[in-house]
Design a protein around this motif. Structure first.
Motif, PDB file in Angstrom:
ATOM      1  N   ASP A 290      95.211 -21.153   1.434  1.00  0.00           N
ATOM      2  CA  ASP A 290      95.348 -22.134   0.353  1.00  0.00           C
ATOM      3  C   ASP A 290      94.787 -21.580  -0.959  1.00  0.00           C
ATOM      4  OD1 ASP A 290      96.533 -23.935   2.070  1.00  0.00           O
ATOM      5  OD2 ASP A 290      94.697 -25.094   2.426  1.00  0.00           O
ATOM      6  N   ASP A 291      93.640 -20.929  -0.875  1.00  0.00           N
ATOM      7  CA  ASP A 291      93.053 -20.322  -2.074  1.00  0.00           C
ATOM      8  C   ASP A 291      93.931 -19.183  -2.592  1.00  0.00           C
ATOM      9  OD1 ASP A 291      90.873 -22.025  -1.994  1.00  0.00           O
ATOM     10  OD2 ASP A 291      89.593 -20.602  -0.929  1.00  0.00           O
ATOM     11  N   LEU A 292      94.411 -18.363  -1.678  1.00  0.00           N
ATOM     12  CA  LEU A 292      95.208 -17.212  -2.084  1.00  0.00           C
ATOM     13  C   LEU A 292      96.488 -17.647  -2.791  1.00  0.00           C
ATOM     14  CD1 LEU A 292      95.128 -14.073  -1.789  1.00  0.00           C
ATOM     15  CD2 LEU A 292      96.704 -14.369   0.128  1.00  0.00           C
ATOM     16  N   LEU A 293      97.080 -18.726  -2.338  1.00  0.00           N
ATOM     17  CA  LEU A 293      98.295 -19.230  -2.968  1.00  0.00           C
ATOM     18  C   LEU A 293      98.056 -19.629  -4.422  1.00  0.00           C
ATOM     19  CD1 LEU A 293      99.722 -21.351  -0.024  1.00  0.00           C
ATOM     20  CD2 LEU A 293     100.748 -19.289  -0.996  1.00  0.00           C
ATOM     21  N   LEU A 294      96.823 -19.964  -4.756  1.00  0.00           N
ATOM     22  CA  LEU A 294      96.493 -20.385  -6.114  1.00  0.00           C
ATOM     23  C   LEU A 294      96.161 -19.228  -7.036  1.00  0.00           C
ATOM     24  CD1 LEU A 294      94.258 -23.506  -5.327  1.00  0.00           C
ATOM     25  CD2 LEU A 294      96.638 -23.503  -6.102  1.00  0.00           C
TER      26      LEU A 294
ATOM     27  N   VAL B 185      97.563 -10.458 -10.601  1.00  0.00           N
ATOM     28  CA  VAL B 185      96.805 -10.230  -9.376  1.00  0.00           C
ATOM     29  C   VAL B 185      97.789  -9.932  -8.252  1.00  0.00           C
ATOM     30  CG1 VAL B 185      95.235 -11.249  -7.670  1.00  0.00           C
ATOM     31  CG2 VAL B 185      94.916 -11.728 -10.116  1.00  0.00           C
ATOM     32  N   ILE B 186      97.751  -8.693  -7.755  1.00  0.00           N
ATOM     33  CA  ILE B 186      98.695  -8.248  -6.736  1.00  0.00           C
ATOM     34  C   ILE B 186      97.921  -7.837  -5.488  1.00  0.00           C
ATOM     35  CG2 ILE B 186     100.544  -6.623  -6.168  1.00  0.00           C
ATOM     36  CD1 ILE B 186     100.912  -6.247  -9.228  1.00  0.00           C
ATOM     37  N   CYS B 187      98.219  -8.480  -4.381  1.00  0.00           N
ATOM     38  CA  CYS B 187      97.555  -8.180  -3.117  1.00  0.00           C
ATOM     39  C   CYS B 187      98.423  -7.209  -2.320  1.00  0.00           C
ATOM     40  CB  CYS B 187      97.344  -9.457  -2.319  1.00  0.00           C
ATOM     41  SG  CYS B 187      96.380 -10.703  -3.193  1.00  0.00           S
ATOM     42  N   VAL B 188      97.768  -6.312  -1.586  1.00  0.00           N
ATOM     43  CA  VAL B 188      98.488  -5.254  -0.871  1.00  0.00           C
ATOM     44  C   VAL B 188      98.014  -5.199   0.575  1.00  0.00           C
ATOM     45  CG1 VAL B 188      99.245  -2.858  -0.931  1.00  0.00           C
ATOM     46  CG2 VAL B 188      98.445  -3.956  -3.054  1.00  0.00           C
TER      47      VAL B 188
ATOM     48  N   LEU C 121      95.189  -4.397  -8.388  1.00  0.00           N
ATOM     49  CA  LEU C 121      95.698  -4.248  -7.031  1.00  0.00           C
ATOM     50  C   LEU C 121      94.538  -4.396  -6.058  1.00  0.00           C
ATOM     51  CD1 LEU C 121      97.988  -1.222  -7.830  1.00  0.00           C
ATOM     52  CD2 LEU C 121      98.784  -3.456  -7.068  1.00  0.00           C
ATOM     53  N   ILE C 122      94.673  -5.332  -5.113  1.00  0.00           N
ATOM     54  CA  ILE C 122      93.562  -5.703  -4.237  1.00  0.00           C
ATOM     55  C   ILE C 122      94.010  -5.607  -2.779  1.00  0.00           C
ATOM     56  CG2 ILE C 122      91.865  -7.480  -3.704  1.00  0.00           C
ATOM     57  CD1 ILE C 122      92.490  -8.771  -6.399  1.00  0.00           C
ATOM     58  N   ALA C 123      93.234  -4.898  -1.965  1.00  0.00           N
ATOM     59  CA  ALA C 123      93.514  -4.842  -0.535  1.00  0.00           C
ATOM     60  C   ALA C 123      93.400  -6.240   0.057  1.00  0.00           C
ATOM     61  CB  ALA C 123      92.536  -3.892   0.155  1.00  0.00           C
ATOM     62  N   LEU C 124      94.368  -6.598   0.889  1.00  0.00           N
ATOM     63  CA  LEU C 124      94.417  -7.934   1.473  1.00  0.00           C
ATOM     64  C   LEU C 124      94.256  -7.846   2.979  1.00  0.00           C
ATOM     65  CD1 LEU C 124      94.923 -10.979   1.208  1.00  0.00           C
ATOM     66  CD2 LEU C 124      97.388 -10.491   1.369  1.00  0.00           C
ATOM     67  N   GLY C 125      93.171  -8.428   3.467  1.00  0.00           N
ATOM     68  CA  GLY C 125      92.942  -8.544   4.896  1.00  0.00           C
ATOM     69  C   GLY C 125      92.720 -10.004   5.220  1.00  0.00           C
ATOM     70  N   GLY C 126      91.439 -10.363   5.466  1.00  0.00           N
ATOM     71  CA  GLY C 126      91.119 -11.770   5.672  1.00  0.00           C
ATOM     72  C   GLY C 126      91.227 -12.591   4.409  1.00  0.00           C
ATOM     73  N   GLY C 127      91.005 -11.944   3.257  1.00  0.00           N
ATOM     74  CA  GLY C 127      91.217 -12.633   1.987  1.00  0.00           C
ATOM     75  C   GLY C 127      90.000 -12.828   1.117  1.00  0.00           C
ATOM     76  N   ALA C 128      88.799 -12.437   1.563  1.00  0.00           N
ATOM     77  CA  ALA C 128      87.600 -12.665   0.749  1.00  0.00           C
ATOM     78  C   ALA C 128      87.686 -11.933  -0.585  1.00  0.00           C
ATOM     79  CB  ALA C 128      86.350 -12.228   1.508  1.00  0.00           C
ATOM     80  N   LEU C 129      88.069 -10.664  -0.546  1.00  0.00           N
ATOM     81  CA  LEU C 129      88.150  -9.881  -1.776  1.00  0.00           C
ATOM     82  C   LEU C 129      89.241 -10.418  -2.691  1.00  0.00           C
ATOM     83  CD1 LEU C 129      87.137  -7.384  -3.350  1.00  0.00           C
ATOM     84  CD2 LEU C 129      88.837  -6.028  -2.101  1.00  0.00           C
ATOM     85  N   ALA C 130      90.401 -10.687  -2.133  1.00  0.00           N
ATOM     86  CA  ALA C 130      91.531 -11.136  -2.946  1.00  0.00           C
ATOM     87  C   ALA C 130      91.291 -12.520  -3.554  1.00  0.00           C
ATOM     88  CB  ALA C 130      92.807 -11.135  -2.113  1.00  0.00           C
TER      89      ALA C 130
ATOM     90  N   ASP D 130     101.330 -12.015  -6.518  1.00  0.00           N
ATOM     91  CA  ASP D 130     102.261 -11.373  -5.600  1.00  0.00           C
ATOM     92  C   ASP D 130     101.480 -10.797  -4.432  1.00  0.00           C
ATOM     93  OD1 ASP D 130     104.651 -10.493  -4.554  1.00  0.00           O
ATOM     94  OD2 ASP D 130     105.000  -8.928  -6.045  1.00  0.00           O
ATOM     95  N   ALA D 131     102.163 -10.607  -3.319  1.00  0.00           N
ATOM     96  CA  ALA D 131     101.611  -9.938  -2.145  1.00  0.00           C
ATOM     97  C   ALA D 131     102.685  -9.007  -1.620  1.00  0.00           C
ATOM     98  CB  ALA D 131     101.199 -10.950  -1.077  1.00  0.00           C
ATOM     99  N   VAL D 132     102.338  -7.735  -1.459  1.00  0.00           N
ATOM    100  CA  VAL D 132     103.326  -6.724  -1.082  1.00  0.00           C
ATOM    101  C   VAL D 132     102.854  -5.964   0.150  1.00  0.00           C
ATOM    102  CG1 VAL D 132     104.101  -6.484  -3.466  1.00  0.00           C
ATOM    103  CG2 VAL D 132     102.345  -4.931  -2.582  1.00  0.00           C
ATOM    104  N   LEU D 133     103.813  -5.397   0.860  1.00  0.00           N
ATOM    105  CA  LEU D 133     103.540  -4.599   2.047  1.00  0.00           C
ATOM    106  C   LEU D 133     103.872  -3.138   1.769  1.00  0.00           C
ATOM    107  CD1 LEU D 133     105.114  -6.960   4.741  1.00  0.00           C
ATOM    108  CD2 LEU D 133     102.678  -6.654   4.252  1.00  0.00           C
TER     109      LEU D 133
END
Length: 327
Positions: free
Chosen positions: A245-249, A201-204, A176-185, A253-256
């Motif tokens: 584009d990177d995140l889509l690959l 890999v699930i972004c939050v 589970l990865i915090a999602l902001g700008g996307g560098a970490l995810a 999942d991405a959840v709120l």
């Protein structure tokens, strides 16, 4: 897997320029969390370092390259954590660092940026306004603009966390990865998809700052007019197309998650793990709280990404009587 902008060999090489104080951070199973969450939980602790977040992994790579290129100055926009990290890395390499931030950013983060000898410029707006001002400063001064998540160094520095995860001896099946700008995810996600593709890999992201999550689901950039969340570190409104584009690959999942769940996660990390964290670092726990059935019986890793939090605000959040436990 289709190729992202990131490169696994460069990520391995990044380890050699990152100060060891930011590497090989603790990864351990936190059994105290498990009765309430209904699954095995390990935490990857990215707060026990001089800037209290993972961001210096990226700024160490950025500033190392800048020094090699003969640069003397650098500027960034920051919600707080990147600015501290760039100030720390730049100071150690003799760079003049300017950080542009919102004057509404947490006072503790702004004070720490100043304490690290960076020049701090404040704008009367949110992070997106700070981004615009930092770009203007870079153009006017003719210096390097560091853009978190857009600059590969920030993503590939963060990606070294992924290398440490796949090299761990304890098996796990979701991160589970915090999602902001996307560098970490995108960084951690790239490594996991390349080296451990069986891991989910699930972004939050907070419900009050959903731009990147909406963008992931709609497979196009979706912007928002405003944000409304205590998780200031992930409160962006305008996703960067290349990062999406990177995140889509790499994201499965991405959840709120709701604010009440974020606060409940912060409280649980304090009560059961002894960890004081900023709201962004509790997003993973919040995601489990909101969907226990999804994670039941699984072994989940959550990246505790930062602990730069205003003490008074933290006390208000964690001491408040919970309305109800998220289900």
């Amino acid at each position: 897997m289709q190729e992202t902008r990131l490169d696994t060999d460069r990520i391995r090489a990044a380890r050699r320029v990152i100060d060891p104080i930011f590497l090989d951070t603790p990864l351990y199973r936190c059994e105290g969390l498990e009765p309430e969450l209904g699954c095995s939980v390990s935490v990857k602790l990215e707060t026990a370092n001089p800037v209290r977040s993972f961001k210096a992994r990226g700024t160490e790579v950025v500033t190392s390259l800048l020094v090699d290129q003969g640069s003397r100055a650098v500027v960034c926009a920051s919600a707080g954590n990147l600015g501290q990290a760039l100030a720390w890395s730049g100071r150690g390499r003799g760079l003049d660092v300017t950080v542009v931030a919102s004057r509404f950013a947490p006072a503790a983060k702004l004070a720490r940026i100043r304490a690290l000898d960076a020049e701090l410029e404040l704008v009367d707006g949110d992070f997106e306004m700070a981004r615009e001002r930092a770009a203007a400063v870079a153009r006017y001064e003719g210096i390097r603009l560091v853009e978190d998540s857009l600059d590969l160094e920030t993503c590939e520095g963060a990606a070294t966390i992924g290398l440490e995860l796949v090299e761990s001896v304890t098996p796990f099946d979701a991160v589970l990865i915090a999602l902001g700008g996307g560098a970490l995810a995108t960084g951690v996600g790239h490594v996991l998809k390349a080296l451990a593709p069986e891991v989910e890999v699930i972004c939050v992201q907070p419900l009050g700052a959903p731009a990147m999550t909406h963008s992931w689901h709609q497979r196009r950039v979706v912007t928002t007019d405003s944000t409304d969340t205590i998780a200031d570190g992930v409160a962006g409104r305008r996703p960067i197309p290349a990062v999406l584009d990177d995140l889509l690959l790499v994201a499965d999942d991405a959840v709120l998650v709701r604010e009440a769940s974020i606060i409940a996660g912060m409280r649980m990390l304090l009560d059961h793990a002894g960890l004081v964290v900023e709201p962004s670092a509790a997003l993973g726990i919040a995601a489990i709280l909101e969907d226990r059935d999804r994670f039941a019986g699984r072994h989940v890793v959550t990246i505790v990404c930062g602990s730069n939090v205003d003490a008074d605000a933290y006390r208000r959040w964690v001491d408040a009587t919970p309305a109800h436990q998220p289900r």
